[in-house]
Design a protein around this motif. Structure first.
Motif, PDB file in Angstrom:
ATOM      1  N   ALA A   1       0.831  -1.209   0.000  1.00 55.11           N
ATOM      2  CA  ALA A   1       0.000   0.000   0.000  1.00 55.11           C
ATOM      3  C   ALA A   1       0.860   1.252   0.000  1.00 55.11           C
ATOM      4  N   LEU A   2       1.897   1.263   0.815  1.00 53.46           N
ATOM      5  CA  LEU A   2       2.778   2.432   0.867  1.00 53.46           C
ATOM      6  C   LEU A   2       3.539   2.610  -0.440  1.00 53.46           C
ATOM      7  N   GLY A   3       3.992   1.489  -1.018  1.00 51.46           N
ATOM      8  CA  GLY A   3       4.704   1.572  -2.296  1.00 51.46           C
ATOM      9  C   GLY A   3       3.824   2.154  -3.388  1.00 51.46           C
ATOM     10  N   LEU A   4       2.568   1.716  -3.444  1.00 53.84           N
ATOM     11  CA  LEU A   4       1.652   2.239  -4.456  1.00 53.84           C
ATOM     12  C   LEU A   4       1.283   3.691  -4.194  1.00 53.84           C
TER      13      LEU A   4
ATOM     14  N   SER B   1      -1.178   9.190  -7.316  1.00 50.82           N
ATOM     15  CA  SER B   1      -0.549   7.912  -6.975  1.00 50.82           C
ATOM     16  C   SER B   1      -1.198   6.753  -7.716  1.00 50.82           C
ATOM     17  N   VAL B   2      -0.432   5.691  -7.874  1.00 47.85           N
ATOM     18  CA  VAL B   2      -0.962   4.457  -8.435  1.00 47.85           C
ATOM     19  C   VAL B   2      -2.026   3.876  -7.497  1.00 47.85           C
ATOM     20  N   ALA B   3      -1.886   4.081  -6.193  1.00 45.34           N
ATOM     21  CA  ALA B   3      -2.893   3.601  -5.238  1.00 45.34           C
ATOM     22  C   ALA B   3      -4.254   4.233  -5.525  1.00 45.34           C
ATOM     23  N   GLN B   4      -4.290   5.543  -5.725  1.00 45.27           N
ATOM     24  CA  GLN B   4      -5.555   6.228  -6.014  1.00 45.27           C
ATOM     25  C   GLN B   4      -6.118   5.767  -7.352  1.00 45.27           C
ATOM     26  N   HIS B   5      -5.265   5.650  -8.349  1.00 43.89           N
ATOM     27  CA  HIS B   5      -5.682   5.146  -9.659  1.00 43.89           C
ATOM     28  C   HIS B   5      -6.289   3.755  -9.540  1.00 43.89           C
ATOM     29  N   SER B   6      -5.681   2.908  -8.738  1.00 45.14           N
ATOM     30  CA  SER B   6      -6.145   1.520  -8.600  1.00 45.14           C
ATOM     31  C   SER B   6      -7.559   1.454  -8.030  1.00 45.14           C
TER      32      SER B   6
ATOM     33  N   ASP C   1      -2.135  -3.056 -10.799  1.00 44.30           N
ATOM     34  CA  ASP C   1      -0.824  -2.412 -10.950  1.00 44.30           C
ATOM     35  C   ASP C   1       0.072  -2.660  -9.741  1.00 44.30           C
ATOM     36  N   ALA C   2      -0.204  -3.723  -8.987  1.00 47.07           N
ATOM     37  CA  ALA C   2       0.542  -3.957  -7.742  1.00 47.07           C
ATOM     38  C   ALA C   2       2.042  -4.062  -7.975  1.00 47.07           C
ATOM     39  N   GLU C   3       2.441  -4.633  -9.106  1.00 42.47           N
ATOM     40  CA  GLU C   3       3.891  -4.769  -9.351  1.00 42.47           C
ATOM     41  C   GLU C   3       4.586  -3.416  -9.383  1.00 42.47           C
ATOM     42  N   GLU C   4       3.848  -2.361  -9.765  1.00 41.03           N
ATOM     43  CA  GLU C   4       4.455  -1.028  -9.804  1.00 41.03           C
ATOM     44  C   GLU C   4       4.789  -0.539  -8.395  1.00 41.03           C
ATOM     45  N   GLY C   5       3.946  -0.883  -7.428  1.00 38.79           N
ATOM     46  CA  GLY C   5       4.233  -0.503  -6.047  1.00 38.79           C
ATOM     47  C   GLY C   5       5.394  -1.284  -5.469  1.00 38.79           C
ATOM     48  N   LEU C   6       5.545  -2.524  -5.881  1.00 41.24           N
ATOM     49  CA  LEU C   6       6.682  -3.328  -5.418  1.00 41.24           C
ATOM     50  C   LEU C   6       7.970  -2.859  -6.064  1.00 41.24           C
TER      51      LEU C   6
END
Length: 195
Positions: free
Chosen positions: A23-26, A43-48, A75-80
């Motif tokens: 979650a923090l990474g995204l 953020s990618v988190a908001q987009h997700s 898009d979880a791999e982007e946060g990792l």
């Protein structure tokens, strides 16, 4: 990882991170190269979360939690990885980058027990993802609808209304702070993941 776990990017395993790490990474990984017409980038988190809500709204029947979770984690791999590659650059990064992304995707699918995409489900997902992108381009980054169509080559029209405001309130299309994006993504992840 903030949790103290170690993620081997070349050989990722499903237990290499905690939900909070993801979650923090995204929340700290930004779309559109970090560019924004707002004070904060998106953020990618908001987009997700946006993509999950769009996919839910487009469904003729309620989506199973595992299907919503797959949308949330698309898009979880982007946060990792800590990197959201701008689409036009992906072909230049080559097969190695595609393989790395695929290995991370596989680890995410295993960890969260996500069902594989069927062709029809993936097509519905891509429509929601493109609609989110078109809307972000106009309302967050500042592209015109014509530029979205002719320059970005996204044929799905941008939305006028932000699907997030019905759920969270706030100003339409405003990017959230990393802390807020992390908290909201983590809440959705915990709501949807198998017990």
């Amino acid at each position: 990882m903030p949790s103290g776990k170690r993620l081997d990017l070349l050989d990722p395993r499903p237990d290499d991170w905690e939900d909070e790490d993801l979650a923090l990474g995204l929340a700290r990984t930004y779309r559109w190269g970090g560019h924004s017409a707002w004070p904060l980038p998106l953020s990618v988190a908001q987009h997700s979360i946006t993509v999950m809500l769009l996919r839910r709204a487009a469904s003729s029947a309620p989506l199973a939690p595992s299907f919503e979770l797959r949308e949330l984690l698309h898009d979880a791999e982007e946060g990792l990885l800590g990197f959201d590659c701008i689409s036009v650059l992906k072909p230049f990064l080559g097969e190695g980058f595609r393989d790395l992304s695929a290995r991370l995707d596989k680890a995410v699918f295993l960890r969260y027990g996500l069902p594989p995409w069927t062709p029809d489900e993936h097509a519905m997902h891509k429509r929601a993802d493109r609609q989110a992108a078109a809307s972000e381009a106009v309302h967050v980054v500042g592209w015109s609808a014509d530029e979205v169509l002719h320059t970005l080559k996204i044929s799905v029209p941008p939305l006028a209304d932000d699907p997030l405001t019905a759920l969270y309130g706030g100003q339409a299309w405003e990017p959230w702070s990393p802390t807020l994006a992390c908290d909201r993504f983590l809440a959705e992840l915990h709501r949807l993941k198998p017990r």
